[in-house]
Design an enzyme around this catalytic site. Structure first.
Site, PDB file in Angstrom:
ATOM      1  CE  LYS A  21      -2.020  -0.937   3.948  1.00  0.00           C
ATOM      2  NZ  LYS A  21      -1.333  -2.182   4.332  1.00  0.00           N
ATOM      3  NE  ARG A 131       7.734  -2.470   6.284  1.00  0.00           N
ATOM      4  CZ  ARG A 131       6.435  -2.281   6.464  1.00  0.00           C
ATOM      5  NH1 ARG A 131       5.710  -1.709   5.530  1.00  0.00           N
ATOM      6  NH2 ARG A 131       5.861  -2.677   7.582  1.00  0.00           N
ATOM      7  NE  ARG A 175       1.966  -4.762  11.093  1.00  0.00           N
ATOM      8  CZ  ARG A 175       3.101  -4.623  10.384  1.00  0.00           C
ATOM      9  NH1 ARG A 175       4.228  -5.175  10.827  1.00  0.00           N
ATOM     10  NH2 ARG A 175       3.107  -3.952   9.277  1.00  0.00           N
TER      11      ARG A 175
HETATM   12  P1  AP5 Z   1       4.829  -1.624   1.913  1.00  0.00           P
HETATM   13  O1  AP5 Z   1       4.501  -0.782   0.730  1.00  0.00           O
HETATM   14  O2  AP5 Z   1       5.619  -1.016   3.019  1.00  0.00           O
HETATM   15  O3  AP5 Z   1       3.502  -2.332   2.455  1.00  0.00           O
HETATM   16  P2  AP5 Z   1       2.262  -1.717   3.227  1.00  0.00           P
HETATM   17  O4  AP5 Z   1       1.066  -2.401   2.675  1.00  0.00           O
HETATM   18  O5  AP5 Z   1       2.293  -0.228   3.217  1.00  0.00           O
HETATM   19  O6  AP5 Z   1       2.578  -2.307   4.656  1.00  0.00           O
HETATM   20  P3  AP5 Z   1       2.537  -1.695   6.115  1.00  0.00           P
HETATM   21  O7  AP5 Z   1       3.241  -2.694   6.994  1.00  0.00           O
HETATM   22  O8  AP5 Z   1       3.065  -0.295   6.161  1.00  0.00           O
HETATM   23  O9  AP5 Z   1       1.057  -1.724   6.385  1.00  0.00           O
HETATM   24  P4  AP5 Z   1       0.429  -1.765   7.757  1.00  0.00           P
HETATM   25  O10 AP5 Z   1      -0.966  -1.626   7.310  1.00  0.00           O
HETATM   26  O11 AP5 Z   1       0.699  -2.914   8.623  1.00  0.00           O
HETATM   27  O12 AP5 Z   1       1.166  -0.590   8.531  1.00  0.00           O
HETATM   28  P5  AP5 Z   1       0.733   0.886   8.852  1.00  0.00           P
HETATM   29  O13 AP5 Z   1       1.944   1.696   8.951  1.00  0.00           O
HETATM   30  O14 AP5 Z   1      -0.357   1.322   7.952  1.00  0.00           O
HETATM   31  O15 AP5 Z   1       5.589  -2.938   1.366  1.00  0.00           O
HETATM   32  C1  AP5 Z   1       6.104  -3.890   2.283  1.00  0.00           C
HETATM   33  C2  AP5 Z   1       7.465  -4.399   1.790  1.00  0.00           C
HETATM   34  O16 AP5 Z   1       7.290  -5.154   0.579  1.00  0.00           O
HETATM   35  C3  AP5 Z   1       8.444  -3.260   1.427  1.00  0.00           C
HETATM   36  O17 AP5 Z   1       9.713  -3.662   1.812  1.00  0.00           O
HETATM   37  C4  AP5 Z   1       8.337  -3.133  -0.106  1.00  0.00           C
HETATM   38  O18 AP5 Z   1       9.520  -2.674  -0.687  1.00  0.00           O
HETATM   39  C5  AP5 Z   1       7.996  -4.559  -0.509  1.00  0.00           C
HETATM   40  N1  AP5 Z   1       7.100  -4.646  -1.662  1.00  0.00           N
HETATM   41  C6  AP5 Z   1       5.998  -3.872  -1.915  1.00  0.00           C
HETATM   42  N2  AP5 Z   1       5.387  -4.267  -3.049  1.00  0.00           N
HETATM   43  C7  AP5 Z   1       6.105  -5.340  -3.518  1.00  0.00           C
HETATM   44  C8  AP5 Z   1       5.968  -6.212  -4.657  1.00  0.00           C
HETATM   45  N3  AP5 Z   1       4.967  -6.079  -5.555  1.00  0.00           N
HETATM   46  N4  AP5 Z   1       6.869  -7.198  -4.807  1.00  0.00           N
HETATM   47  C9  AP5 Z   1       7.867  -7.364  -3.917  1.00  0.00           C
HETATM   48  N5  AP5 Z   1       8.072  -6.585  -2.831  1.00  0.00           N
HETATM   49  C10 AP5 Z   1       7.186  -5.577  -2.627  1.00  0.00           C
HETATM   50  O19 AP5 Z   1       0.079   0.703  10.292  1.00  0.00           O
HETATM   51  C11 AP5 Z   1       0.869   0.318  11.404  1.00  0.00           C
HETATM   52  C12 AP5 Z   1       0.013   0.259  12.648  1.00  0.00           C
HETATM   53  O20 AP5 Z   1      -0.606   1.549  12.901  1.00  0.00           O
HETATM   54  C13 AP5 Z   1      -1.164  -0.724  12.619  1.00  0.00           C
HETATM   55  O21 AP5 Z   1      -0.765  -2.022  12.948  1.00  0.00           O
HETATM   56  C14 AP5 Z   1      -2.107  -0.089  13.661  1.00  0.00           C
HETATM   57  O22 AP5 Z   1      -1.678  -0.376  14.962  1.00  0.00           O
HETATM   58  C15 AP5 Z   1      -1.919   1.409  13.436  1.00  0.00           C
HETATM   59  N6  AP5 Z   1      -2.888   1.946  12.458  1.00  0.00           N
HETATM   60  C16 AP5 Z   1      -2.594   2.497  11.241  1.00  0.00           C
HETATM   61  N7  AP5 Z   1      -3.718   2.864  10.606  1.00  0.00           N
HETATM   62  C17 AP5 Z   1      -4.751   2.549  11.424  1.00  0.00           C
HETATM   63  C18 AP5 Z   1      -6.163   2.648  11.300  1.00  0.00           C
HETATM   64  N8  AP5 Z   1      -6.753   3.161  10.206  1.00  0.00           N
HETATM   65  N9  AP5 Z   1      -6.923   2.212  12.343  1.00  0.00           N
HETATM   66  C19 AP5 Z   1      -6.361   1.712  13.462  1.00  0.00           C
HETATM   67  N10 AP5 Z   1      -5.028   1.564  13.631  1.00  0.00           N
HETATM   68  C20 AP5 Z   1      -4.226   1.972  12.620  1.00  0.00           C
END
Ligand code: AP5
Length: 218
Positions: A21, A131, A175
């Protein structure tokens, strides 16, 4: 592929943790000139700055649980009222529950497209384990799939890369459980609204980007 008149899009990036994402949101943000808004990044910033929201959120984020809806909705309401969102935006990681999606509607915000990036759990675990993140600008890399030029520092601001605290095996598992139980129902929710684009996120990064751009232009 042309997007004339479409640059003020309001998009949601949906998908499991690690689906891509944030990476794709960053690419679309640069292409369309609209901000990418990551609730995870805003929360991590609040934790780093030890704000009241950060102190409240820390326990949840460290365990891989969702921060309570009312806190995240408040964060998004404030962020979307900023002037740079007037021309469109990309929501990365919001909404993550049905009440959050309903809150967006209650704010009167009409979402154009919801990009659902689908990746199976085994691949997710590999992606999150490899990552690396820039602690200064937030750019995201992967040790194998998307490495930096020297493998150690950020290509953009040259800071030493770090591993996110919640990218450890135990927290990744929780997660993923949270995603399947609380966020996955949003797929049916947005299917029902008729604006869901389903993308195979198991392809390479650039193939997935191409598929997203194509789906957005159709
Ligand atoms: P990346 O693009 O970083 O993936 P992502 O989907 O953004 O993953 P996140 O871990 O950031 O999502 P998340 O939802 O757990 O975390 P967030 O920060 O939102 O890609 C991942 C890896 O794969 C990278 O190394 C990339 O290079 C690689 N990659 C990408 N695409 C690829 C491909 N096609 N092929 C190969 N490699 C690839 O949230 C963190 C925490 O915050 C949550 O756990 C929660 O506690 C809190 N939080 C955030 N938002 C909310 C909400 N709306 N409500 C409640 N709590 C929330």
């Amino acid at each position: 592929m042309t997007f004339e008149g479409e640059y003020n899009m309001k998009l949601i990036m949906l998908g499991a943790p690690g689906a891509g994402k944030g990476t794709q949101a960053q690419i679309l943000s640069e292409k369309f000139g609209i901000p990418s808004i990551s609730t995870g990044a805003i929360i991590r910033g609040a934790i780093k700055n030890e704000t009241p929201t950060g102190k409240l959120a820390k326990g949840y984020i460290d365990k891989g649980e969702l921060v309570p809806d009312q806190v995240v909705i408040g964060i998004i309401k404030e962020r979307l009222s900023e002037p740079d969102c007037k021309g469109g935006f990309i929501l990365d990681g919001f909404p993550r529950t049905i009440p959050q999606a309903e809150a967006l509607y209650a704010m009167g915000i009409e979402i154009d497209k919801v990009v659902d990036i689908e990746v199976d759990d085994d691949q997710i675990i590999k992606r999150l384990s490899g990552r690396r993140e820039c602690p200064v600008c937030g750019a995201t890399y992967h040790i194998e799939n998307n490495p930096t030029k020297d493998g150690k520092t950020c290509d953009k601001c040259h800071a030493q890369l770090v591993t996110r605290k919640d990218d450890n095996p135990e927290t990744i598992k929780s997660r993923l459980d949270v995603y399947h139980s609380q966020t996955e129902p949003l797929i049916e929710f947005y299917k029902g609204k008729g604006n869901l684009l389903e993308i195979d996120g198991g392809k390479t990064l650039s193939e997935a980007t191409e598929d997203i751009l194509k789906a957005l232009s159709d």
